[in-house]
Design a protein around this motif. Structure first.
Motif, short mmCIF file in Angstrom:
data_model
loop_
_atom_site.label_atom_id
_atom_site.label_comp_id
_atom_site.label_asym_id
_atom_site.label_seq_id
_atom_site.Cartn_x
_atom_site.Cartn_y
_atom_site.Cartn_z
N ARG A 139 2.88 3.29 12.03
CA ARG A 139 2.42 2.51 13.17
C ARG A 139 3.42 1.40 13.43
O ARG A 139 4.47 1.34 12.80
CB ARG A 139 1.01 1.97 12.91
CG ARG A 139 0.96 0.96 11.80
CD ARG A 139 -0.41 0.61 11.25
NE ARG A 139 -1.54 0.69 12.12
CZ ARG A 139 -2.44 -0.29 12.25
NH1 ARG A 139 -2.28 -1.44 11.59
NH2 ARG A 139 -3.49 -0.14 13.00
N THR A 140 3.12 0.48 14.36
CA THR A 140 4.08 -0.55 14.76
C THR A 140 3.76 -1.90 14.12
O THR A 140 2.65 -2.15 13.63
CB THR A 140 4.07 -0.72 16.28
OG1 THR A 140 2.82 -1.30 16.68
CG2 THR A 140 4.25 0.61 16.99
N GLU A 248 2.76 -5.50 4.98
CA GLU A 248 2.69 -4.18 4.34
C GLU A 248 4.01 -3.74 3.71
O GLU A 248 4.03 -2.84 2.87
CB GLU A 248 2.23 -3.13 5.36
CG GLU A 248 3.20 -2.83 6.49
CD GLU A 248 3.30 -3.93 7.54
OE1 GLU A 248 4.25 -3.89 8.34
OE2 GLU A 248 2.44 -4.83 7.57
N TRP A 249 5.11 -4.37 4.07
CA TRP A 249 6.41 -4.03 3.48
C TRP A 249 6.39 -4.17 1.96
O TRP A 249 7.07 -3.45 1.24
CB TRP A 249 7.49 -4.93 4.10
CG TRP A 249 8.89 -4.66 3.66
CD1 TRP A 249 9.38 -3.57 3.00
CD2 TRP A 249 10.01 -5.53 3.84
NE1 TRP A 249 10.72 -3.70 2.76
CE2 TRP A 249 11.14 -4.89 3.27
CE3 TRP A 249 10.17 -6.78 4.44
CZ2 TRP A 249 12.41 -5.47 3.28
CZ3 TRP A 249 11.43 -7.35 4.46
CH2 TRP A 249 12.54 -6.70 3.90
N TYR A 272 -1.98 3.99 3.31
CA TYR A 272 -2.73 5.17 2.85
C TYR A 272 -3.88 4.71 1.97
O TYR A 272 -3.90 3.57 1.49
CB TYR A 272 -1.83 6.14 2.09
CG TYR A 272 -1.41 5.67 0.71
CD1 TYR A 272 -1.97 6.22 -0.43
CD2 TYR A 272 -0.44 4.69 0.55
CE1 TYR A 272 -1.59 5.80 -1.70
CE2 TYR A 272 -0.04 4.27 -0.71
CZ TYR A 272 -0.62 4.83 -1.83
OH TYR A 272 -0.24 4.41 -3.08
N ASN A 273 -4.84 5.60 1.77
CA ASN A 273 -6.03 5.30 0.99
C ASN A 273 -5.78 5.66 -0.47
O ASN A 273 -5.77 6.84 -0.85
CB ASN A 273 -7.22 6.08 1.54
CG ASN A 273 -8.49 5.81 0.76
OD1 ASN A 273 -8.52 4.99 -0.16
ND2 ASN A 273 -9.56 6.50 1.12
N ARG A 274 -5.60 4.65 -1.31
CA ARG A 274 -5.34 4.88 -2.72
C ARG A 274 -6.53 5.49 -3.45
O ARG A 274 -6.38 6.04 -4.54
CB ARG A 274 -4.94 3.56 -3.39
CG ARG A 274 -3.59 3.04 -2.95
CD ARG A 274 -3.34 1.64 -3.46
NE ARG A 274 -1.98 1.19 -3.17
CZ ARG A 274 -0.96 1.34 -4.00
NH1 ARG A 274 -1.15 1.90 -5.18
NH2 ARG A 274 0.25 0.92 -3.67
N ASP A 275 -7.72 5.37 -2.88
CA ASP A 275 -8.93 5.88 -3.52
C ASP A 275 -9.37 7.25 -2.98
O ASP A 275 -10.49 7.69 -3.22
CB ASP A 275 -10.08 4.89 -3.34
CG ASP A 275 -9.82 3.57 -4.05
OD1 ASP A 275 -8.95 3.54 -4.95
OD2 ASP A 275 -10.46 2.56 -3.72
N ARG A 350 -1.24 5.26 13.04
CA ARG A 350 -1.53 5.54 11.64
C ARG A 350 -2.57 4.55 11.16
O ARG A 350 -2.47 3.35 11.43
CB ARG A 350 -0.26 5.43 10.79
CG ARG A 350 -0.43 5.98 9.36
CD ARG A 350 0.87 5.98 8.61
NE ARG A 350 0.74 6.60 7.29
CZ ARG A 350 0.96 7.88 7.03
NH1 ARG A 350 1.35 8.68 8.01
NH2 ARG A 350 0.82 8.36 5.82
N LYS A 351 -3.55 5.03 10.44
CA LYS A 351 -4.60 4.18 9.92
C LYS A 351 -4.08 3.37 8.73
O LYS A 351 -3.25 3.87 7.95
CB LYS A 351 -5.80 5.02 9.48
CG LYS A 351 -7.01 4.20 9.07
CD LYS A 351 -8.19 5.11 8.76
CE LYS A 351 -9.41 4.29 8.36
NZ LYS A 351 -10.58 5.13 8.04
N VAL A 352 -4.54 2.13 8.60
CA VAL A 352 -4.18 1.32 7.44
C VAL A 352 -5.45 0.91 6.69
O VAL A 352 -6.55 0.93 7.24
CB VAL A 352 -3.37 0.06 7.81
CG1 VAL A 352 -2.04 0.45 8.42
CG2 VAL A 352 -4.17 -0.85 8.72
N TYR A 353 -5.26 0.49 5.45
CA TYR A 353 -6.36 0.11 4.57
C TYR A 353 -6.01 -1.22 3.92
O TYR A 353 -5.00 -1.32 3.20
CB TYR A 353 -6.58 1.18 3.50
CG TYR A 353 -6.82 2.56 4.04
CD1 TYR A 353 -8.11 3.05 4.18
CD2 TYR A 353 -5.75 3.37 4.42
CE1 TYR A 353 -8.33 4.33 4.69
CE2 TYR A 353 -5.96 4.64 4.93
CZ TYR A 353 -7.26 5.11 5.06
OH TYR A 353 -7.47 6.38 5.57
N PHE A 354 -6.81 -2.24 4.18
CA PHE A 354 -6.54 -3.54 3.58
C PHE A 354 -7.03 -3.56 2.13
O PHE A 354 -8.11 -3.05 1.80
CB PHE A 354 -7.21 -4.66 4.38
CG PHE A 354 -6.37 -5.12 5.53
CD1 PHE A 354 -5.36 -6.06 5.35
CD2 PHE A 354 -6.56 -4.59 6.80
CE1 PHE A 354 -4.58 -6.48 6.41
CE2 PHE A 354 -5.77 -5.00 7.86
CZ PHE A 354 -4.78 -5.96 7.67
#
Length: 366
Positions: A139-140, A248-249, A272-275, A350-354
């Motif tokens: 994503r941007t 996120e970098w 990405y989803n680590r879980d 792209r989906k992100v996960y905090f």
């Protein structure tokens, strides 16, 4: 027996017809020897696993895939030499680069050579909406910065001080400006913007002092994992209870290794989803651990996805089509955790996960 000329020519033709098709050669360009080499190395490993698995399955129409590796060292001159080397090697496509500053150097060369390149991690707005040979699976900076601004404001932060690595200016400038606009629109204020150049002798204590002088209620680090770790250590000494976040970098395994206790409670987004407990992701995770004896990181997942997209497009590519045309035409492509569909410019959401760091682990926010 003496062969007649026509019989000799026929024999040569038959022998040539029995030789295997030449391999498909894919270039890799990423930082393997610089201060942010964790991202490049993890990306190279993700690409290698995707290629090895495809070769084990028979390659592409019977042709094996080979990787040609070039180290950009996160240095403009070395990046330019690296991309020229890949062009000279006549690779069929390229995976990389992994930072926006390197992309700014190499994309003009790639466009001139008409060499399709797919970047796993570049997010800068400088490369969005461009009709060229540069494809991105991330994503941007605008998407990420807006999400951070909203979440930090919801958490009660109103005065945020930022430090950013000017050496990766295409990324950090874009991210910082987008965050400032989004945070201001929420009602917050970016009270300090402290630039630094990532080097071994950078005075990270001085950087944090400048951030704290603006009397913020939150710190924001826009930098790689190695620098965020050192910034967090200096912040812990000077303002141990100050909320901190990082772009996120820095979301690699090295962040926790290098930052230690100082990065506990740090807020950071993951691509990405680590879980994830899906069979696809668990199978990848098991294979990666067996191959490299370490956990995959965000650039690993992104590079695996980028390489998978490239190989799927090459498999579907018809005669007369370029690799770029196949990528834009034959989606969606199945990534590890989400479907990947490009617009006409080679951009994709792209989906992100905090997450927050707790107990030395990235823990998903509930």
């Amino acid at each position: 027996m003496t062969l007649r000329p026509w019989w000799g020519a026929l024999l040569v033709s038959l022998l040539l017809g029995c030789t295997p098709d030449k391999p498909i050669r894919i270039g890799f360009i990423g930082g393997l020897s610089d201060r942010a080499s964790d991202t490049g190395e993890a990306g190279r490993n993700g690409m290698a696993l995707a290629v090895e698995q495809r070769n084990q399955a028979g390659g592409i129409h019977g042709r094996r895939i080979e990787i040609v590796v070039q180290d950009d060292a996160q240095d403009p001159a070395k990046a330019l030499a690296a991309i020229h080397a890949l062009v000279a090697a006549q690779v069929d496509a390229v995976v990389g680069p992994f930072t926006s500053s390197v992309a700014a150097v190499v994309v003009p060369v790639l466009n001139q050579a008409r060499l399709t390149t797919i970047s796993p991690t570049v997010t800068s707005g400088d490369f969005v909406g461009q009709d060229d040979y540069f494809i991105r699976v991330n994503r941007t900076t605008r998407d990420n910065a807006i999400d951070y601004a909203r979440l930090l404001y919801q958490r009660g932060q109103r005065r945020v001080a930022a430090a950013y690595d000017a050496r990766n200016a295409s990324y950090s400038d874009s991210w910082r400006k987008e965050f400032r606009a989004a945070f201001t629109a929420q009602g917050g204020q970016l009270v300090a913007e402290v630039a630094f150049a990532s080097q071994a002798d950078t005075g990270f204590g001085d950087i944090v002092e400048k951030m704290l002088a603006a009397q913020p209620d939150g710190l924001l680090f826009i930098a790689s994992a190695i620098d965020v770790g050192r910034l967090a250590q200096q912040a812990e000494k000077r303002a141990p209870h100050m909320p901190a976040s990082a772009s996120e970098w820095a979301a690699s395994e090295s962040l926790i290794e290098l930052g230690g206790q100082a990065v506990e409670d740090l807020l950071i987004a993951q691509s990405y989803n680590r879980d994830d407990t899906s069979a696809r992701y668990l199978g990848f995770h098991k294979a990666y651990l067996a191959r490299f004896a370490r956990e995959p990181g965000f650039s690993t997942i992104a590079a695996y996805d980028a390489t998978t997209v490239l190989l799927q497009a090459m498999e579907r590519q018809e005669r007369g089509e370029s690799v770029q045309q196949a990528i834009l035409k034959y989606g969606p492509f199945q990534g590890l955790q989400q479907s990947i569909q490009f617009d006409r410019y080679g951009d994709t959401p792209r989906k992100v996960y905090f997450t927050e760091v707790h107990g030395g682990q990235f823990v998903l926010l509930k």
